[in-house]
Design a protein around this motif. Structure first.
Motif, PDB file in Angstrom:
ATOM      1  N   ARG A   1      49.285  40.399  45.332  1.00  0.00           N
ATOM      2  CA  ARG A   1      49.690  39.141  45.945  1.00  0.00           C
ATOM      3  C   ARG A   1      50.196  39.373  47.367  1.00  0.00           C
ATOM      4  NH1 ARG A   1      51.969  38.989  40.764  1.00  0.00           N
ATOM      5  NH2 ARG A   1      54.141  39.096  41.448  1.00  0.00           N
ATOM      6  N   GLU A   2      50.884  40.515  47.595  1.00  0.00           N
ATOM      7  CA  GLU A   2      51.424  40.822  48.915  1.00  0.00           C
ATOM      8  C   GLU A   2      50.346  41.372  49.869  1.00  0.00           C
ATOM      9  OE1 GLU A   2      54.472  40.166  49.860  1.00  0.00           O
ATOM     10  OE2 GLU A   2      55.157  39.466  47.892  1.00  0.00           O
TER      11      GLU A   2
ATOM     12  N   LYS B   1      43.021  45.627  38.116  1.00  0.00           N
ATOM     13  CA  LYS B   1      42.006  45.361  39.131  1.00  0.00           C
ATOM     14  C   LYS B   1      40.741  46.166  38.877  1.00  0.00           C
ATOM     15  CE  LYS B   1      40.022  44.732  43.254  1.00  0.00           C
ATOM     16  NZ  LYS B   1      39.336  43.496  43.627  1.00  0.00           N
ATOM     17  N   LYS B   2      39.596  45.496  39.028  1.00  0.00           N
ATOM     18  CA  LYS B   2      38.303  46.154  38.866  1.00  0.00           C
ATOM     19  C   LYS B   2      37.754  46.557  40.232  1.00  0.00           C
ATOM     20  CE  LYS B   2      37.185  43.202  34.907  1.00  0.00           C
ATOM     21  NZ  LYS B   2      36.288  42.131  34.412  1.00  0.00           N
ATOM     22  N   TYR B   3      37.219  47.767  40.312  1.00  0.00           N
ATOM     23  CA  TYR B   3      36.544  48.222  41.522  1.00  0.00           C
ATOM     24  C   TYR B   3      35.138  48.637  41.150  1.00  0.00           C
ATOM     25  CZ  TYR B   3      40.360  48.218  44.873  1.00  0.00           C
ATOM     26  OH  TYR B   3      41.341  47.829  45.741  1.00  0.00           O
TER      27      TYR B   3
ATOM     28  N   ASN C   1      39.925  40.289  38.735  1.00  0.00           N
ATOM     29  CA  ASN C   1      41.344  40.573  38.505  1.00  0.00           C
ATOM     30  C   ASN C   1      42.138  40.741  39.799  1.00  0.00           C
ATOM     31  OD1 ASN C   1      40.616  40.521  35.846  1.00  0.00           O
ATOM     32  ND2 ASN C   1      40.831  42.716  35.498  1.00  0.00           N
ATOM     33  N   ASP C   2      41.766  39.954  40.798  1.00  0.00           N
ATOM     34  CA  ASP C   2      42.584  39.879  42.004  1.00  0.00           C
ATOM     35  C   ASP C   2      42.656  38.414  42.440  1.00  0.00           C
ATOM     36  OD1 ASP C   2      40.317  39.221  43.522  1.00  0.00           O
ATOM     37  OD2 ASP C   2      39.980  41.275  44.163  1.00  0.00           O
ATOM     38  N   MET C   3      43.255  38.157  43.598  1.00  0.00           N
ATOM     39  CA  MET C   3      43.486  36.774  44.019  1.00  0.00           C
ATOM     40  C   MET C   3      42.663  36.389  45.237  1.00  0.00           C
ATOM     41  SD  MET C   3      47.601  36.728  43.295  1.00  0.00           S
ATOM     42  CE  MET C   3      47.763  35.018  42.780  1.00  0.00           C
TER      43      MET C   3
ATOM     44  N   THR D   1      39.473  31.143  35.940  1.00  0.00           N
ATOM     45  CA  THR D   1      40.020  32.284  35.196  1.00  0.00           C
ATOM     46  C   THR D   1      41.348  32.731  35.783  1.00  0.00           C
ATOM     47  OG1 THR D   1      37.782  33.033  34.623  1.00  0.00           O
ATOM     48  CG2 THR D   1      39.559  34.633  34.382  1.00  0.00           C
ATOM     49  N   LEU D   2      41.440  32.762  37.105  1.00  0.00           N
ATOM     50  CA  LEU D   2      42.727  33.095  37.737  1.00  0.00           C
ATOM     51  C   LEU D   2      43.800  32.092  37.329  1.00  0.00           C
ATOM     52  CD1 LEU D   2      44.551  34.639  39.707  1.00  0.00           C
ATOM     53  CD2 LEU D   2      43.677  33.164  41.540  1.00  0.00           C
TER      54      LEU D   2
END
Length: 528
Positions: free
Chosen positions: A163-164, A201-203, A331-333, A344-345
């Motif tokens: 988030r930051e 988080k997915k990469y 899985n991020d914003m 989903t978020l």
């Protein structure tokens, strides 16, 4: 006792001393089953103010070898489990809140340096004869090699970095790489428990932290009952504080979570702990969960220009469920490929409830629904907010049995919400539900309610504290007649399910004429 190494039991004691404490200590037994196993890595993600930090404090108090915390746990549910004594106060605990370190630093490198420095410093104070290095991993390896003391590692707000540092992919990768090196395949780890809002988080094709078993609002599985307050727990609180369970349910219920128990799927209705506690203590039902973050957070996502997103939000405001695919979410914003990623978020943030069996989402309750209205009222969705605001007059027209005004109000809502496909009774139902949005202030709105010889399209059932309001059965017709709708209500005895309201029960038939593109309405009162 240190700040981060073996932090003690003060945090959990404060929870126990609070006016309301709901016993969730059986979570400890679930974790005891995986301590020192290949499944010892756990990531539990749930929305803000859903008890994440309290759970971390509880685990720290239980596992901390310096805490002597039997006095706190002996009367709680965990004390009845076989694993209770085996793991009580047997481990060195490291408990950190990533948000604390982020707030004091300006870069990812600085944050990780401060974090490791503080942990190594405390390890040196406790084990000066074994720690001769400034590297965290080596320090913990040396302690374990000498004493065979494994660690329980608790990481709160693990995902706040995303988030930051929303757009700093390099910082995110650096952080995940640090966690992998620190935790993965390390003998000194007895249990690693991370909690936050987002899953890992997915990469690309793999996750940097693929050793973690993840439990989230999408799939909480055996952790389900610890994700909030269960219905049974809320009923007991309502009894204790003499509050209306029906009102509590209308305001704060709606998070549908599923677990497999005894080989069968069990569905839980989960409640927001923050909201329930505030309502119990104050006696007022209001928006409490939303007070911790402004509607701007929601607004950012629902105004994104993805095909079908606006339509989905409008349909859910009307009470519909929307089917989605959660598998593409990164899985991020920031990484969104389409409507479903945004929705989903919103599930992970607590703004939507996900129903696992049919893979659908909906707005969970009145409290959260109001947050959507707050956000939309400051956006360019004028037609939607106009329909919502007009719904008050429409409800009054129904109460006054003013059929022409009801028909005109629905015409107006239909014209305003042109984004909804309007070609069958289902879409008509969606428009009617949005047009009567304000009815949720007083009623439980039930669609397709079993009654008599079939299903009533819409039933408005007054909640107990609004017993002076009339109940209503609404039957919808597409290109037929409003009188025919009233006849169907009577012939199929749809009003039977609302016998207690006879004498204060309205029957409303609503028809849409596809040629004139107008609605007609007939309203009658059911006498005793």
């Amino acid at each position: 006792m240190g700040c981060y190494l073996n932090p003690g039991k003060k945090g959990f004691r404060e929870s126990l001393n609070s006016a309301i404490y709901v016993d969730k200590t059986k979570l400890i037994d679930r974790l005891n089953r995986i301590v020192n196993t290949r499944q010892k890595y756990v990531c539990v993600s749930r929305p803000r103010r859903f008890g994440k930090s309290m759970a971390a404090d509880m685990l720290a108090a239980y596992y901390d070898r310096e805490a002597d915390s039997a006095e706190l746990f002996d009367k709680l549910k965990i004390s009845q489990e076989k694993s209770y004594s085996e793991h009580l106060n047997r481990y060195d605990v490291i408990k950190i809140n990533i948000q604390e370190f982020l707030s004091m630093t300006q870069s990812m490198g600085e944050m990780l340096e401060m974090l490791q420095g503080r942990l190594v410093s405390e390890l040196k104070q406790k084990y000066p004869e074994y720690v001769k290095t400034e590297y965290l991993v080596f320090a913990m390896q040396d302690i374990y090699a000498a004493l065979q003391h494994p660690f329980v590692i608790l990481i709160d707000e693990w995902d706040c970095l995303f988030r930051e540092y929303k757009h700093d992919m390099e910082a995110q990768k650096q952080y995940l790489d640090f966690l992998r090196v620190w935790l993965k395949d390390k003998d000194y780890v007895a249990l690693a428990y991370m909690t936050g809002i987002l899953p890992v988080k997915k990469y690309g094709t793999h996750s940097a932290l693929n050793m973690f078993t993840e439990y989230s609002m999408i799939n909480p599985r055996e952790m389900t009952e610890f994700f909030g307050f269960t219905e049974a727990e809320v009923r007991e609180l309502c009894r204790k504080y003499d509050r209306s369970f029906e009102e509590t349910q209308a305001w704060y219920d709606g998070y549908e979570l599923s677990a497999v128990e005894d080989g069968k799927i069990k569905n839980y209705s989960m409640y927001s702990p923050k909201s329930v506690v505030d309502a119990m203590l104050s006696g007022f039902f209001d928006n409490y969960w939303n007070q911790t973050e402004t509607y701007e957070a929601l607004k950012i996502y629902i105004k994104m220009n993805f095909n079908g997103l606006k339509e989905a939000i409008v349909e859910m405001l009307a009470g519909n469920c929307i089917q989605i695919n959660t598998g593409t979410f990164s899985n991020d914003m920031t990484t969104f490929e389409g409507r479903d990623d945004v929705l989903t978020l919103l599930v992970h943030l607590g703004y939507l409830s996900y129903h696992w069996q049919d893979k659908t989402v909906r707005i969970p309750n009145r409290e959260v629904s109001q947050e959507y209205v707050n956000a939309i009222s400051t956006m360019e969705w004028h037609e939607v907010i106009d329909a919502v605001e007009s719904s008050r007059k429409l409800l009054e027209a129904l109460w006054n049995m003013d059929a022409e005004a009801v028909a005109a109000g629905i015409d107006h809502a239909h014209e305003e919400i042109s984004i909804l496909q309007y070609n069958d009774e289902n879409s008509l139902s969606c428009a009617i539900n949005l047009a009567f949005y304000f009815a949720r202030e007083y009623y439980n709105m039930v669609r397709e309610m079993p009654s008599g010889k079939g299903f009533a399209d819409i039933c408005l059932i007054p909640r107990k504290i609004f017993s002076d309001k009339p109940a209503a059965v609404i039957e919808l017709k597409w290109d037929k007649s409003a009188k025919g709708a009233i006849s169907q209500i009577k012939e199929k005895r749809y009003a039977n399910a609302l016998k207690e309201y006879h004498g204060n029960l309205l029957l409303a038939g609503i028809n849409y004429d596809k040629e004139t593109k107008k609605h007609t309405c007939v309203i009658e009162k059911m006498e005793k």
